[in-house]
Design a protein around this motif. Structure first.
Motif, PDB file in Angstrom:
ATOM      1  N   GLY A 105     -14.212 -29.599 -47.840  1.00 60.49           N
ATOM      2  CA  GLY A 105     -13.710 -28.239 -47.602  1.00 60.49           C
ATOM      3  C   GLY A 105     -12.657 -28.228 -46.510  1.00 60.49           C
TER       4      GLY A 105
ATOM      5  N   LEU B  36     -10.755 -30.741 -45.634  1.00 62.11           N
ATOM      6  CA  LEU B  36      -9.554 -31.410 -46.160  1.00 62.11           C
ATOM      7  C   LEU B  36      -8.785 -30.452 -47.075  1.00 62.11           C
ATOM      8  CD1 LEU B  36      -7.950 -34.118 -46.381  1.00 62.11           C
ATOM      9  CD2 LEU B  36      -9.306 -34.586 -48.418  1.00 62.11           C
ATOM     10  N   ASN B  37      -9.503 -29.739 -47.917  1.00 61.53           N
ATOM     11  CA  ASN B  37      -8.848 -28.773 -48.807  1.00 61.53           C
ATOM     12  C   ASN B  37      -8.109 -27.698 -48.019  1.00 61.53           C
ATOM     13  OD1 ASN B  37      -9.495 -29.957 -51.237  1.00 61.53           O
ATOM     14  ND2 ASN B  37     -11.418 -28.839 -51.468  1.00 61.53           N
TER      15      ASN B  37
ATOM     16  N   LEU C  62      -4.913 -29.051 -47.016  1.00 64.66           N
ATOM     17  CA  LEU C  62      -3.989 -29.294 -48.129  1.00 64.66           C
ATOM     18  C   LEU C  62      -3.523 -27.996 -48.786  1.00 64.66           C
ATOM     19  CD1 LEU C  62      -5.954 -32.248 -49.795  1.00 64.66           C
ATOM     20  CD2 LEU C  62      -3.810 -32.439 -48.567  1.00 64.66           C
ATOM     21  N   ALA C  63      -4.451 -27.027 -48.880  1.00 67.12           N
ATOM     22  CA  ALA C  63      -4.119 -25.843 -49.685  1.00 67.12           C
ATOM     23  C   ALA C  63      -4.322 -24.522 -48.950  1.00 67.12           C
ATOM     24  CB  ALA C  63      -4.960 -25.859 -50.960  1.00 67.12           C
TER      25      ALA C  63
ATOM     26  N   THR D  32      -6.614 -21.845 -46.132  1.00 67.75           N
ATOM     27  CA  THR D  32      -7.965 -21.300 -46.034  1.00 67.75           C
ATOM     28  C   THR D  32      -8.200 -20.279 -47.140  1.00 67.75           C
ATOM     29  OG1 THR D  32      -7.826 -21.597 -43.649  1.00 67.75           O
ATOM     30  CG2 THR D  32      -9.554 -20.135 -44.455  1.00 67.75           C
ATOM     31  N   VAL D  33      -9.351 -20.402 -47.789  1.00 63.92           N
ATOM     32  CA  VAL D  33      -9.665 -19.466 -48.874  1.00 63.92           C
ATOM     33  C   VAL D  33     -10.446 -18.269 -48.325  1.00 63.92           C
ATOM     34  CG1 VAL D  33     -10.907 -19.197 -51.051  1.00 63.92           C
ATOM     35  CG2 VAL D  33      -9.655 -21.294 -50.580  1.00 63.92           C
ATOM     36  N   VAL D  34     -11.457 -18.558 -47.525  1.00 61.87           N
ATOM     37  CA  VAL D  34     -12.277 -17.501 -46.915  1.00 61.87           C
ATOM     38  C   VAL D  34     -12.541 -17.892 -45.467  1.00 61.87           C
ATOM     39  CG1 VAL D  34     -14.507 -16.311 -46.962  1.00 61.87           C
ATOM     40  CG2 VAL D  34     -13.435 -16.961 -49.119  1.00 61.87           C
ATOM     41  N   GLU D  35     -12.313 -16.961 -44.564  1.00 61.50           N
ATOM     42  CA  GLU D  35     -12.636 -17.224 -43.151  1.00 61.50           C
ATOM     43  C   GLU D  35     -14.035 -16.698 -42.838  1.00 61.50           C
ATOM     44  OE1 GLU D  35      -9.778 -15.671 -40.455  1.00 61.50           O
ATOM     45  OE2 GLU D  35      -8.177 -16.974 -41.188  1.00 61.50           O
TER      46      GLU D  35
END
Lengths: 376, 383
Positions: A144, A146-147, A150-151, A153-156
C-alpha cells in the motif's frame, strides 16, 4: 505490644529458617525472574517479524519494495526484520522449513509495475494463523505504501487517539511483569511459609501460643513480604536495566502500589496455605494461580475490546471480578499511561480487597486452630 | 546341565530385576494415584496455559471488533463499507462490526470496549467525484502497540483492496498468497497442541521429581537406602512410574485440546508423534529424577520445574513457532532443549510435508539416554 513483638518474632524465625536453606532462598528470589526472562523473549513477536525476500527481479521498484518493507513501522519499531533479499537463500530456507514464509518478487516485476499490473507473492507454511495474518497484513501495508508512492493516495486516515502516543508493548507487558513478580513472590513465599508449619509438624506450637490470630497473620505476612522484597527489587532492576522499562509517575505512588500488591499477594498465599495445609498443593496451586492472574488480570484492557462473543467474554467478565485486575489497571495508570480517570476507584477496590483477603486469612487460621487434629 | 543351570540363573536374575522395577513402579504409581494433589499439580500448568492463552490470543480467529459509522450516502462510501465488511483472511473475516451508531461507537471506544471506530464521512463520495482524496476519521483506544497494529493494519488492507477494486490505476502492485496447507491452522489449535507437548515434558519431569522428593518429604528415604536392592532397579521403577504418570497427564491434556481447541492430528502422523513423545517423556523423567534427588524438597522442585517449563512454552516455540521469533531469541533457543521438542512436534503435526522423522527420533533417543543417565547418577549420589 505483645502482639507486635510476637509478629516480629515469627517473622525472624521464618527468615532464619529461610536463610538456613540457601537453595530455597535462591529459588524464591530468582524464579519470578526466570518467568519474566522467558516471557519477555516473546514480546517482540507482536511488533517485529523476521522475513526473507526472494528478489528475482532486482529492478529499482523491487528494491524500493524491499526498502519499504524494511522501514514500515509502528510506534514501537519496524514491522519487519528483513533477513535477506537473496532469492537462492530465501527459497532454500523456505523449502528446508527454516523459515515459514518468503516474499517473492517475481522476475519482470519492475516492468509489470510500469504496465500497472504487478504481483508480489507471499508464500506461507501456514501452521499458525496468527503468523499468517501478521505477515499478510504487513505485506499489504508495505505494498500500500509503495502504491501510494507510485500512484498517489487513494484514501487518507485521520486518527484521534485516546492517549497521545501508543504505549509500547514492552512497556505494557513490563508493567504486568512487575506486578506478576510482586504477586508471585508474596503469594508463593507466604503460602509456603504457612503450609510448611503443617508439613514440618510445628503448627500446633504456633496455634497454641497465647496470641491473637492477628499476630500470627501479621508475623507470617511480614515474613513473606521480607522474603519477597529481594525478589521484587531484582525484578525491577532487570526490567529497568535489561528491558529499558521507564515507569512514569511518582516514586511514592510506585512504592505504594507495589506495597499494596505485595500485601494482597501475601494474603492470597496465606489463605491458600492455611486452606491446603500441604506444601505440595500450595506450591503447585499458587504458582499456577500467579501465572493465571498475570494472563487474566494483566490483559483486561486488551480483552475489553475483544470481548464480543464467547468464550473470551466469560474470561473478560471473570477478570472484572478479580481484585488483582484493578491492581494491574492502577499500576498501568501510574507507570505507563498517566491516565488517572479510574485510578481512585481502582485503588479503593484494591485496598478493600486486600483488607478482606487478610481478614479471611485470619479467620481461616482461627478455624484451623479449632480443627487441629490430635496427631499434629 | 551346567549350561541349563546358568540359563536358569540368568533368567532368575533378570526376573528379579524386573520384579523389583515393577514393585517400585507400582508403589510410585499407587502413591501418585492416591494423592490428588500430586495427580493434579503437573496437569495444572499445561491446562491453564492452554485455556487462557487459547482463549485470550486465539479464539476469535482473525476477527477484530470495530464500530463502523457510514455518514456517506453515495456508492463510493457504500463500496468502502462493503470492503470493510467483506474483508477476510483464509479462516475468518478481518472485521466484525459491533455498531454502526455514531454515539454508541464513541461511548464504546472511550471506555475501551472497542479499540477502533471508523467513520466514513458524509463528503466521501463528493471528494471522490471531485478527484480529491477522501478522509476517513478513526478513533482509537490505543492501549498498546500490539492492539493498534492489529486495528490499523486491517484498515490499511481494506483501503488497499478498495483501491485495487474501485480506483483504476491506483494499485499497480497487488499481493497474491500461496500456502502449503489449504487453510491456516487456527492459533487456538496451535496453542492447544503446544500445551499437549508441554504436558509431555512437564508431566514426566515434575512427577518424577515429586516421586523422588517424596522419599525425603515423607521421611522414607532411610528404608530405600537400607533396602538390599541395586540402585538401577529403583531408578528404572521410578522412571517407569513417572512416564506412566506423565502419559496420563498428556492424554488428559490431549483430550481437552481435541474437545475444546480443535486439535485434530492426522492418524498417519500419530506413530511418529507417539515415539517422539515417549522418548521426550523418558528424557524429562530422567531429569526430573535428578532434580528431585538433588533438591529433595517440594518447595524448590515445583517452582523450578513449573516456572521453567511455563516460561519455555512462551519463549521456545509453544506460543509462536521458532521461525517467527526474533533473531536473538532464535539464537537462545538453539541452546535450549525444549525448543527442539516444540518445533519438532509442531512440524510433525501440522506441516503439509513434515521433515524426515528418523533424525529427530534419533535425537530424542540420545536425549532420553542422557536424561536417564543424569537421573541415575544423581540418585546414586544422593542415596
Amino acid at each position: 505490644m505483645t502482639g507486635i513483638r510476637a509478629a516480629v518474632a515469627i517473622a525472624v524465625k521464618d527468615w532464619t529458617r529461610f536463610v538456613r536453606q540457601p537453595f530455597l532462598m535462591v529459588i524464591s528470589v530468582v524464579i519470578p525472574l526466570v518467568f519474566i526472562f522467558f516471557y519477555s523473549l516473546v514480546i517482540p513477536v507482536s511488533n517485529n517479524n523476521p522475513i526473507m525476500i526472494a528478489d528475482l527481479d532486482g529492478g529499482p521498484v523491487a528494491e524500493r519494495l524491499s526498502e519499504v518493507m524494511r522501514t514500515i513501522h509502528s510506534d514501537e519499531g519496524p514491522y519487519y526484520d528483513v533477513r535477506t533479499t537473496d532469492p537462492e537463500t530465501a527459497l532454500k530456507a523456505f523449502d528446508d522449513a527454516e523459515v515459514l514464509a518468503v516474499v517473492i518478487i517475481p522476475d519482470g516485476f519492475s516492468q509489470a509495475v510500469a504496465a500497472g499490473d504487478a504481483r508480489v507473492e507471499l508464500r506461507l507454511n501456514n501452521i499458525n494463523s496468527d503468523y499468517s495474518k501478521n505477515l499478510r497484513l504487513r505485506l499489504d501495508a508495505a505494498v500500500g505504501a509503495l502504491n501510494e508512492e507510485l500512484a498517489g493516495t487513494v484514501v487518507e486516515v485521520e486518527e484521534t487517539r485516546r492517549l497521545p502516543t501508543d504505549p509500547t508493548m514492552l512497556g505494557y507487558i513490563s508493567t504486568s511483569l512487575l506486578l506478576f513478580g510482586c504477586l508471585y513472590a508474596a503469594m508463593v513465599n507466604t503460602g509456603l511459609q504457612i503450609a510448611a508449619e503443617w508439613n514440618d509438624r510445628t503448627v500446633k506450637n504456633l496455634l497454641l501460643a497465647p496470641l491473637g490470630r492477628g499476630a500470627l497473620v501479621a508475623g507470617k505476612v511480614i515474613a513473606g513480604l521480607g522474603q519477597s522484597l529481594a525478589s521484587v527489587a531484582l525484578v525491577l532492576l532487570v526490567l529497568v536495566v535489561g528491558f529499558d522499562f521507564r515507569p512514569s509517575g511518582s516514586l511514592l505512588a510506585m512504592a505504594g502500589i507495589i506495597g499494596v500488591v505485595l500485601l494482597m499477594g501475601a494474603g492470597i498465599g496465606m489463605v491458600v496455605g492455611v486452606a491446603s495445609k500441604k506444601t505440595l498443593a500450595t506450591a503447585s496451586g499458587l504458582i499456577t494461580a500467579a501465572v493465571a492472574l498475570f494472563l487474566v488480570s494483566g490483559n483486561e484492557e486488551s480483552m475489553r475490546g475483544l470481548a464480543w462473543g464467547q468464550p473470551i467474554t466469560a474470561l473478560w467478565q471473570l477478570s472484572r471480578t478479580l481484585p488483582t485486575t484493578y491492581a494491574f489497571m492502577s499500576a498501568r495508570s501510574i507507570f505507563l499511561t498517566g491516565d488517572v480517570s479510574d485510578l481512585a476507584r481502582n485503588l479503593v477496590i484494591v485496598l478493600i480487597s486486600t483488607a478482606a483477603i487478610l481478614g479471611l486469612a485470619g479467620w481461616l487460621l482461627r478455624r484451623a486452630y479449632t480443627h487441629l487434629t490430635g496427631g499434629q | 546341565m551346567k549350561r541349563i543351570n546358568q540359563t536358569h540363573r540368568i533368567s532368575g536374575h533378570i526376573s528379579g530385576h524386573l520384579d523389583r522395577v515393577g514393585a517400585v513402579a507400582r508403589k510410585d504409581v499407587r502413591q501418585w494415584a492416591r494423592d490428588r494433589q500430586a495427580l493434579a499439580g503437573p496437569m495444572l500448568i499445561p491446562l491453564v496455559l492452554m485455556f487462557l492463552c487459547g482463549i485470550l490470543f486465539g479464539f476469535g480467529g482473525d476477527e477484530w471488533n470495530i464500530g463502523l459509522v457510514n455518514e456517506g450516502q453515495g456508492p463510493h462510501a457504500a463500496a468502502f463499507e462493503a470492503e470493510i465488511r467483506d474483508l477476510r483472511s483464509n479462516i475468518s473475516p478481518y472485521f466484525r462490526v459491533v455498531t454502526t451508531d455514531a454515539e454508541r461507537a464513541e461511548q464504546l471506544v472511550d471506555g475501551g470496549r472497542l479499540h477502533l471506530v471508523v467513520t466514513i464521512p458524509a463528503d466521501f463520495d463528493e471528494r471522490v467525484e471531485a478527484g480529491q482524496t477522501p478522509v476517513l476519521h478513526t478513533r482509537t483506544y490505543n492501549i498498546n502497540t500490539d492492539m493498534m497494529k492489529n486495528a490499523r493494519l486491517r484498515l490499511t488492507r481494506a483501503i488497499q483492496d478498495y483501491a485495487a477494486a474501485q480506483v483504476p490505476g491506483a494499485a499497480p502492485v497487488t499481493v497474491t498468497q500461496t500456502t502449503t496447507r489449504p487453510s491456516d491452522v487456527w492459533r487456538r489449535t496451535f496453542i492447544g497442541h503446544s500445551a499437549v507437548v508441554l504436558a509431555v515434558m512437564v508431566g514426566s519431569a515434575l512427577n518424577a521429581a515429586i516421586m523422588v522428593a517424596r522419599e525425603w518429604e515423607h521421611r522414607t528415604v532411610k528404608e530405600v537406602r537400607l533396602a538390599p536392592r541395586p540402585l538401577g532397579d529403583v531408578t528404572a521403577g521410578t522412571l517407569v512410574a513417572a512416564v506412566i504418570a506423565g502419559g496420563v497427564s498428556t492424554l488428559v491434556t490431549l483430550a481437552v485440546a481435541a474437545a475444546v481447541f480443535g486439535v485434530r492430528i492426522p492418524v498417519g502422523r500419530l506413530p511418529v508423534l507417539a515415539g517422539l513423545a515417549a522418548l521426550t517423556s523418558l528424557a524429562c523423567a530422567g531429569l526430573g529424577v535428578a532434580i528431585g534427588a538433588w533438591l529433595r524438597d517440594y518447595r524448590t522442585v515445583q517452582p523450578l520445574l513449573m516456572i521453567t517449563f511455563a516460561g519455555s512454552f512462551f519463549a521456545s516455540g509453544g506460543f509462536s513457532s521458532l521461525a517467527t521469533l526474533p533473531r536473538a531469541v532464535q539464537t537462545f533457543d538453539r541452546f535450549w532443549p525444549p525448543a527442539y521438542v516444540f518445533e519438532t512436534m509442531q512440524a510433525q503435526a501440522w506441516m503439509a510435508a513434515p521433515p524426515p522423522a528418523v533424525p529427530v527420533l534419533i535425537g530424542c533417543g540420545v536425549a532420553a539416554a542422557a536424561g536417564v543417565g543424569i537421573g541415575a547418577w544423581t540418585l546414586h549420589r544422593r542415596l
